[in-house]
Design an enzyme around this catalytic site. Structure first.
Site: not given
Ligand code: NAD
Length: 328
Positions: A50, A55, A84, A117, A174, A223-225, A280, A285
């Site tokens: 992605d 980026y 995007k 985007h 998006s 931003s699943s986390f 990650s 991870r």
């Molecule tokens: P994310 O929820 O994937 O979190 C990333 C963070 O979690 C990193 O700092 C990483 O160190 C930590 N992490 C990863 N795996 C882990 C694990 N197993 N245990 C503990 N910590 C862990 O956040 P994100 O990067 O915001 O979202 C994922 C992706 O979504 C982005 O990289 C991007 O490609 C996309 N995104 C898109 C938009 C949009 O506007 N369309 C906005 C934000 C993100």
């Protein structure tokens, strides 16, 4: 829709193309690490990358991808490559050039999915002046944000042409809210294949997911986390919640499945048929995150995580400028 066990690692888009349930997010991946990270992820079995012009690492991502192809690890057609269109390229006359620039940077002939985007149109910045252009017109963090009068239907028509030209297999949206999606469905000749939005247990967006499904649009969660990737960006919102990794509901479910909290949070979405794209940089991870797909959460687990929804949004451009309050 429910996806159970290891039965499915991808879903079919409306076009018939496969879209993996777990991918690698590339936002904030430093250029110096990006090629090796992409290569390592492909070696581990990731088949969805992605990316985005914004980026600032598409050249390096392409290096990793093309190294894996040259070594015979994968074929181009095995991988779903995503990019995007940035906000400054919404005017119809700039869409194709922006897409071609990203294609060139990745070193590929076509994108599997090309997103708009954000439904935000900003004044054009010539890539010769600055690339990627970012938010402010002058490129400084405190500079003025200048909107462009380019209505979304014109941008979408230009996106459709990318499909006609064979540059892109699927076009997607998006950060778009329900009313605007419903409007897009009225005029789109080629319908959006995927909707990528912020989605995690604190922002489950059940109505938006139902709306997307009703229009046959696949959902990808970013931003699943939850708060993790917004520390230092949306600190006042981050302060309102506990880390999902230590939350007792998630921790207890993780323990009962001998899984990690991260895997539980990812599986909660992927088991609903929502694609997750965790970012990650560590190989451990990467592996852990991909393996979310082998978890089988019970209905009770799913309901308990659903109940954590508090409508907490970390990605809101309203913080940059009040004219961008898309979710107001
Ligand atoms: P994310 O929820 O994937 O979190 C990333 C963070 O979690 C990193 O700092 C990483 O160190 C930590 N992490 C990863 N795996 C882990 C694990 N197993 N245990 C503990 N910590 C862990 O956040 P994100 O990067 O915001 O979202 C994922 C992706 O979504 C982005 O990289 C991007 O490609 C996309 N995104 C898109 C938009 C949009 O506007 N369309 C906005 C934000 C993100």
């Amino acid at each position: 829709m429910t996806v159970s066990g290891t039965s499915s690692r991808s879903v079919k888009l409306a076009s018939g193309d496969e879209y993996p349930l777990t991918g690698l997010g590339l936002w904030k991946v430093p250029q110096a690490e990006c090629a090796d990270l992409v290569y390592a992820s492909l070696k581990l079995g990731y088949r969805l990358l992605d990316g985005a012009a914004d980026y600032d690492n598409e050249i390096q991502a392409g290096e990793g991808l093309n190294r894996a192809i040259q070594e015979g690890l994968i074929k181009r057609e095995d991988v779903t490559i995503v990019s995007k269109l940035w906000n400054t390229f919404h005017a119809a006359e700039h869409v194709e050039a922006a897409c071609r620039r990203s294609l060139k940077d990745w070193g590929v002939e076509y994108f599997d999915v090309y997103y708009v985007h954000m439904p935000i149109s900003l004044k054009y910045v010539d890539p010769k002046v600055r690339y990627p252009p970012g938010w402010s017109y002058d490129g400084t963090p405190t500079g003025n944000l200048v909107l462009e009068d380019s209505p979304f239907h014109k941008t979408w028509e230009a996106m459709e042409k990318l499909v006609d030209l064979g540059l892109v297999k699927n076009i997607a949206i998006s950060n778009m809210a329900g009313a605007m999606i419903a409007d897009l469905m009225r005029y789109a000749r080629i319908k959006p294949a995927v909707l990528q939005v912020e989605l995690h247990p604190y922002l489950a967006q059940p109505n938006l997911v139902r709306l997307a499904r009703a229009f046959n649009i696949h959902v990808t969660a970013y931003s699943s986390f939850g708060p993790v990737s917004w520390v230092g960006i949306s600190d006042s919102v981050v302060a309102k919640c506990e880390s999902l990794f230590t939350h007792s509901v998630i921790a207890n479910i993780a323990r009962s499945h001998q899984a990690t909290a991260a895997q539980v949070v990812l599986r909660w979405a992927s088991q609903k048929g929502i694609t997750v794209i965790p970012k990650s940089s560590s190989e451990g991870r990467l592996k852990e995150n991909l393996q979310n797909e082998s978890l089988d959460l019970s209905e009770h687990d799913m309901d308990a995580i659903d109940a954590l929804d508090i409508g907490l949004r970390f990605a809101d451009p309203a913080g940059i400028d009040p004219r961008l309050a898309m979710y107001a």
